[in-house]
Design a protein around this motif. Structure first.
Motif, PDB file in Angstrom:
ATOM      1  N   LYS A  84    -129.664  15.719   6.468  1.00 15.10           N
ATOM      2  CA  LYS A  84    -128.904  15.843   5.220  1.00 15.10           C
ATOM      3  C   LYS A  84    -129.065  14.612   4.343  1.00 15.10           C
ATOM      4  O   LYS A  84    -129.006  14.701   3.111  1.00 15.10           O
ATOM      5  N   ALA A  88    -129.981  14.447   0.384  1.00 16.76           N
ATOM      6  CA  ALA A  88    -129.183  13.676  -0.576  1.00 16.76           C
ATOM      7  C   ALA A  88    -130.046  12.647  -1.289  1.00 16.76           C
ATOM      8  O   ALA A  88    -129.900  12.427  -2.508  1.00 16.76           O
ATOM      9  N   CYS A  91    -132.104  14.302  -4.029  1.00 15.58           N
ATOM     10  CA  CYS A  91    -131.267  14.609  -5.196  1.00 15.58           C
ATOM     11  C   CYS A  91    -130.945  13.325  -5.966  1.00 15.58           C
ATOM     12  O   CYS A  91    -130.948  13.320  -7.208  1.00 15.58           O
ATOM     13  N   ARG A 125    -122.321  17.058  -7.282  1.00 15.72           N
ATOM     14  CA  ARG A 125    -121.644  15.995  -6.535  1.00 15.72           C
ATOM     15  C   ARG A 125    -120.646  16.580  -5.531  1.00 15.72           C
ATOM     16  O   ARG A 125    -120.506  16.067  -4.417  1.00 15.72           O
ATOM     17  N   ALA A 128    -122.470  17.500  -2.461  1.00 12.76           N
ATOM     18  CA  ALA A 128    -122.910  16.341  -1.697  1.00 12.76           C
ATOM     19  C   ALA A 128    -121.771  15.650  -0.964  1.00 12.76           C
ATOM     20  O   ALA A 128    -122.002  14.960   0.039  1.00 12.76           O
ATOM     21  N   MET A 172    -125.472  21.555   1.696  1.00 13.28           N
ATOM     22  CA  MET A 172    -126.730  20.826   1.697  1.00 13.28           C
ATOM     23  C   MET A 172    -127.933  21.760   1.583  1.00 13.28           C
ATOM     24  O   MET A 172    -128.985  21.362   1.064  1.00 13.28           O
ATOM     25  N   LEU A 175    -128.272  22.101  -2.026  1.00 14.80           N
ATOM     26  CA  LEU A 175    -128.903  20.912  -2.596  1.00 14.80           C
ATOM     27  C   LEU A 175    -130.409  20.922  -2.351  1.00 14.80           C
ATOM     28  O   LEU A 175    -131.191  20.518  -3.221  1.00 14.80           O
ATOM     29  N   PHE A 288    -122.298  10.060  -1.968  1.00 15.45           N
ATOM     30  CA  PHE A 288    -123.186  11.180  -2.241  1.00 15.45           C
ATOM     31  C   PHE A 288    -124.044  11.452  -1.008  1.00 15.45           C
ATOM     32  O   PHE A 288    -125.105  10.846  -0.817  1.00 15.45           O
ATOM     33  N   GLY A 289    -123.561  12.338  -0.138  1.00 14.07           N
ATOM     34  CA  GLY A 289    -124.311  12.732   1.054  1.00 14.07           C
ATOM     35  C   GLY A 289    -124.022  11.926   2.301  1.00 14.07           C
ATOM     36  O   GLY A 289    -124.587  12.211   3.361  1.00 14.07           O
TER      37      GLY A 289
END
Length: 356
Positions: A84, A88, A91, A125, A128, A172, A175, A288-289
């Motif tokens: 993951k 992230a 992104c 966001r 994430a 995810m 994402l 973020f992630g």
């Protein structure tokens, strides 16, 4: 016969790690004692761990068989949810390039989703930070790829956005689809071009690696064949999934976290996004992630620390304030929460912060 390119790169990576380990001040007795204790207690079948502050440690076996080879410094682990962090990162790179607005509704980039026709407000966001309202149900797991996608894009949130942190793999996966839709590349190719190759990560894969003699056996997630993704979602779909299930070695993961520590390779906005706390409520603290909560932080590390675990038995962490970064990769055979606590203790010891 000469070496293939892959064999040459693998040999180079192994040599780099060996040289680094020799150049370090040598093993710390407390780290080795703790590591051996976890192996004896059956928490891990094997382990490789290191940090930017010390030596590389390896122990136990690569598989669960009685005649298994010893764990090696370049063994390849199923990262599970640590993957993951790769999603992230991709992104965050797209955001730093101005190609992705992390505060826009995620359906601006995943127009196939049923929510694209509704005023839902769930942002990139939110996905994430796992706070958009989706739970961790997986109604989309289906052997046919088209049906998998249809069900994935029909999944609905179960609560209002921002109400609660609820770790959900589908966040995810969405994402990952955003990365693919914006780049026109499959997720693995995007990772290779945007992240892994710039960082020199030559031993990380988002596909199955059956038959690879360096692959570590995984007991978790149904005990899949060696070199096959453990995550049931990743096994059900014929492509890379943003929720994880990549394979990598400690050397590549150290390159990834060390870059986050030094902030050397990518735009400032990339690092700022990954290290900024985006959500804090009811004990949950997320960037973020990444996880930033105190409960998962290695002892002695600052509150700016980001970390992420993987169900198969792995943890990576970075403390930008104290300049620590470390990687613990295992084939977990014992309790998940005890294993995570063990990872944190090893990271703390390796960084010279005491027992934890």
């Amino acid at each position: 016969m000469g070496m293939t390119r892959r064999e040459f790169l693998a040999a180079g990576s192994a040599a780099l790690l060996a040289g680094r380990s020799r150049a370090a001040s040598g093993e710390d007795a407390d780290v080795r004692r703790a590591l051996d204790g976890y192996l004896s207690a059956g928490l891990f079948g094997g382990i490789v761990c290191t940090s930017t502050a010390g030596a590389l440690y390896a122990g136990g076996k690569q598989t669960l068989a009685a005649d298994s080879p010893a764990m090696a410094s370049d063994s390849l682990f199923d990262l599970a949810s640590i993957g993951k962090t790769q999603t992230a990162a991709l992104c965050a790179l797209l955001a730093a390039q101005g190609r992705l607005d992390v505060d826009a509704p995620f359906t601006e980039y995943v127009t196939e989703h049923v929510l694209a026709k509704e005023n839902h407000g769930i942002t990139v966001r939110d996905l994430a930070t796992h706070t958009g309202g989706f739970d961790n149900s997986k109604p989309y797991i289906f052997p046919d790829a088209n049906e998998f996608n249809r069900r994935l894009y029909q999944k609905r949130p179960v609560r209002p956005r921002g109400e609660k942190y609820d770790y959900a793999c589908s966040n995810m996966i969405y994402l990952g689809r955003i990365v693919e839709n914006l780049t026109g590349l499959d997720l693995e190719t995007a990772a290779m071009r945007m992240l892994w190759e710039p960082l020199g990560m030559r031993d990380t894969f988002w596909h199955n690696i059956p038959g690879n003699v360096r692959a570590v056996e995984t007991e978790q997630n149904g005990h899949p064949p060696i070199g096959v993704k453990g995550d049931e979602q990743a096994r059900a779909y014929p492509g890379a999934m943003g929720n994880g299930a990549a394979f990598s070695c400690v050397g590549d993961m150290l390159k990834f976290v060390d870059d986050l520590r030094t902030r050397d390779r990518f735009p400032k906005a990339y690092y700022d996004l990954l290290f900024t706390c985006c959500y804090e409520k009811d004990g949950a603290r997320r960037s973020f992630g990444w996880d930033m909560c105190a409960a998962r932080r290695p002892a002695g590390w600052s509150e700016a620390t980001v970390c992420h675990g993987g169900y198969t038995g792995n943890t990576i962490a970075v403390d930008p304030v104290n300049g620590f970064a470390g990687v613990v990769l295992t084939n977990r055979t014992g309790d998940r929460l005890k294993a995570y606590a063990g990872h944190g203790r090893l990271l703390s010891l390796m960084s010279g912060c005491g027992e934890g």
